[in-house]
Design a protein around this motif. Sequence first.
Motif, short mmCIF file in Angstrom:
data_model
loop_
_atom_site.label_atom_id
_atom_site.label_comp_id
_atom_site.label_asym_id
_atom_site.label_seq_id
_atom_site.Cartn_x
_atom_site.Cartn_y
_atom_site.Cartn_z
N LYS B 6 0.82 -1.21 0.00
CA LYS B 6 0.00 0.00 0.00
C LYS B 6 0.85 1.27 0.00
O LYS B 6 0.39 2.36 -0.28
CB LYS B 6 -0.90 0.03 1.25
N THR B 7 2.11 1.08 0.40
CA THR B 7 2.99 2.24 0.47
C THR B 7 4.43 1.78 0.22
O THR B 7 4.68 0.64 -0.14
CB THR B 7 2.86 2.93 1.84
N SER B 8 5.37 2.69 0.42
CA SER B 8 6.78 2.36 0.19
C SER B 8 7.64 3.08 1.20
O SER B 8 7.19 4.03 1.86
CB SER B 8 7.19 2.79 -1.21
N ARG B 9 8.86 2.65 1.33
CA ARG B 9 9.81 3.30 2.22
C ARG B 9 9.93 4.80 1.89
O ARG B 9 9.94 5.64 2.79
CB ARG B 9 11.17 2.61 2.07
N GLU B 10 9.99 5.09 0.60
CA GLU B 10 10.14 6.48 0.16
C GLU B 10 8.92 7.33 0.55
O GLU B 10 9.05 8.45 1.04
CB GLU B 10 10.35 6.55 -1.35
N ALA B 11 7.74 6.76 0.32
CA ALA B 11 6.52 7.50 0.64
C ALA B 11 6.42 7.77 2.14
O ALA B 11 6.04 8.86 2.57
CB ALA B 11 5.30 6.72 0.16
N LEU B 12 6.80 6.77 2.93
CA LEU B 12 6.76 6.92 4.39
C LEU B 12 7.76 7.99 4.84
O LEU B 12 7.45 8.82 5.70
CB LEU B 12 7.08 5.59 5.07
N ALA B 13 8.95 7.98 4.24
CA ALA B 13 9.96 8.98 4.59
C ALA B 13 9.46 10.39 4.25
O ALA B 13 9.68 11.34 5.01
CB ALA B 13 11.27 8.69 3.87
N ARG B 14 8.77 10.49 3.11
CA ARG B 14 8.26 11.80 2.70
C ARG B 14 7.22 12.31 3.69
O ARG B 14 7.21 13.48 4.06
CB ARG B 14 7.67 11.70 1.29
N ALA B 32 0.99 8.43 13.38
CA ALA B 32 0.65 9.50 12.45
C ALA B 32 1.16 9.20 11.05
O ALA B 32 0.46 9.44 10.06
CB ALA B 32 1.21 10.82 12.94
N VAL B 33 2.38 8.68 10.96
CA VAL B 33 2.96 8.35 9.66
C VAL B 33 2.16 7.24 9.00
O VAL B 33 1.78 7.33 7.82
CB VAL B 33 4.44 7.94 9.78
N ALA B 34 1.90 6.19 9.77
CA ALA B 34 1.14 5.05 9.23
C ALA B 34 -0.23 5.50 8.76
O ALA B 34 -0.67 5.16 7.66
CB ALA B 34 1.01 3.97 10.30
N ASN B 35 -0.88 6.28 9.56
CA ASN B 35 -2.21 6.77 9.24
C ASN B 35 -2.21 7.57 7.93
O ASN B 35 -3.05 7.35 7.07
CB ASN B 35 -2.73 7.63 10.39
N ALA B 36 -1.24 8.48 7.80
CA ALA B 36 -1.17 9.29 6.58
C ALA B 36 -0.85 8.44 5.35
O ALA B 36 -1.17 8.81 4.23
CB ALA B 36 -0.12 10.38 6.76
N ALA B 37 -0.20 7.30 5.58
CA ALA B 37 0.17 6.42 4.46
C ALA B 37 -0.93 5.41 4.17
O ALA B 37 -0.82 4.62 3.21
CB ALA B 37 1.47 5.71 4.76
N GLY B 38 -1.97 5.39 5.00
CA GLY B 38 -3.07 4.46 4.78
C GLY B 38 -2.81 3.04 5.23
O GLY B 38 -3.45 2.11 4.78
N ILE B 39 -1.85 2.89 6.15
CA ILE B 39 -1.60 1.56 6.71
C ILE B 39 -1.76 1.61 8.22
O ILE B 39 -2.00 2.68 8.79
CB ILE B 39 -0.17 1.05 6.35
N LYS B 40 -1.62 0.45 8.87
CA LYS B 40 -1.69 0.39 10.33
C LYS B 40 -0.27 0.45 10.90
O LYS B 40 0.67 -0.02 10.25
CB LYS B 40 -2.39 -0.90 10.77
N PRO B 41 -0.13 0.99 12.09
CA PRO B 41 1.21 1.17 12.68
C PRO B 41 2.14 -0.04 12.57
O PRO B 41 3.30 0.13 12.18
CB PRO B 41 0.90 1.52 14.14
#
Lengths: 184, 184
Positions: B6-14, B32-41
């Motif tokens: 659902k996401t990537s290392r790069e997207a999470l870093a951004r 907060a990061v997980a939430n913004a990326a659409g995944i669970k912590p």
Amino acid sequence: MPTPAKTSREALARIARELVEASGPDALTVGAVANAAGIKPPSLYKHFADRAALLKAVEIDVLRELEAHIRAGTAGTTPKARLKSMAHAYRDFGRAAPDRYRVIYSGNAFIDPEIRAACLFAAQPLFEELRAADVPDDRVLPLSRTIVPFLHGFVLMEIGSAFNLGGDVDEAFEVGLETILAGL
Amino acid sequence: MPTPAKTSREALARIARELVEASGPDALTVGAVANAAGIKPPSLYKHFADRAALLKAVEIDVLRELEAHIRAGTAGTTPKARLKSMAHAYRDFGRAAPDRYRVIYSGNAFIDPEIRAACLFAAQPLFEELRAADVPDDRVLPLSRTIVPFLHGFVLMEIGSAFNLGGDVDEAFEVGLETILAGL
DNA sequence: ACCTGAACACCGTTCAAGT
DNA sequence: ACCTGAACACCGTTCAAGT
């Protein structure tokens, strides 16, 4: 009938101070302080508004100590010699206990009137020496704003192991100091 | 059959980077990061070892950006003019986004090889300009250790509202810079 | 290979209840 | 007036289970 106080604001501040100095700001938890004082965490809130107030007390305490350390370490007869010994005292204060140093000038809490007053208090020795060195009034502030940032930045980088490219760090400090004080 | 990423290392870093820049390091929570990326912590740990690794990625990213900002802001024909414009670019980078600046050179993580490399990378423009200014090899390091601490300390104090005694802060920066670069 | 729910230990903080 | 236990929302992190 009121229950006897098991601790005091001062005792709690001292414990907080020791925790920070020994293990860094993160070690300053409400639980750890309360535990070391022999009370339960909720009781701490009768003495401090919150964790931030506890940390603020530590910061003010450290700034007072810095001022005393600087005064005690200032020696010499010429203005430049006195300013140099003052700078060395400042650096030594940071190196002696990095986690103690890290709590001062940290965050953006300079707007807080008590922190502000404590910072001003710690800066007095420098102001006094600059005036004693016959630095014109309108040059005291700009010169302070050259010296203090250099000292603060140097100490932060040194205790953060940023000077890891070899070379003599003591000599670099001396060079920087000499450069900045050359105009005196 | 593997579940689609659902996401990537790069997207999470951004995302982490944006949280820090907008609301400070404390806003960088795994949730907060997980939430913004659409995944669970817990899923975040498939991309980063822990919160510290996330913060480290942000720091490295910011150091790269600082390097680029410094290079883009360096102008002039004389060595002194180029070094001055470089210093102004550095200061502007800090003032433009205080919470972005605060993550670099923070903590004592300079021992980390990746952070170390990123710091070295960010320092290259200064080294190059000092050499171009014909500063002798054995003076490049001590001089850097005067300039960088001054810049770092000045920016930290400025974004921390430490210069609250009146006076012209721009002028103070200019005076400090002029003093340090006087020998060139 | 990546994502999830459930769980754990910890954190700061509030509040009603005790003395 | 100060202390306490219970509770709340949040934090980072682990792990077995899903696809």
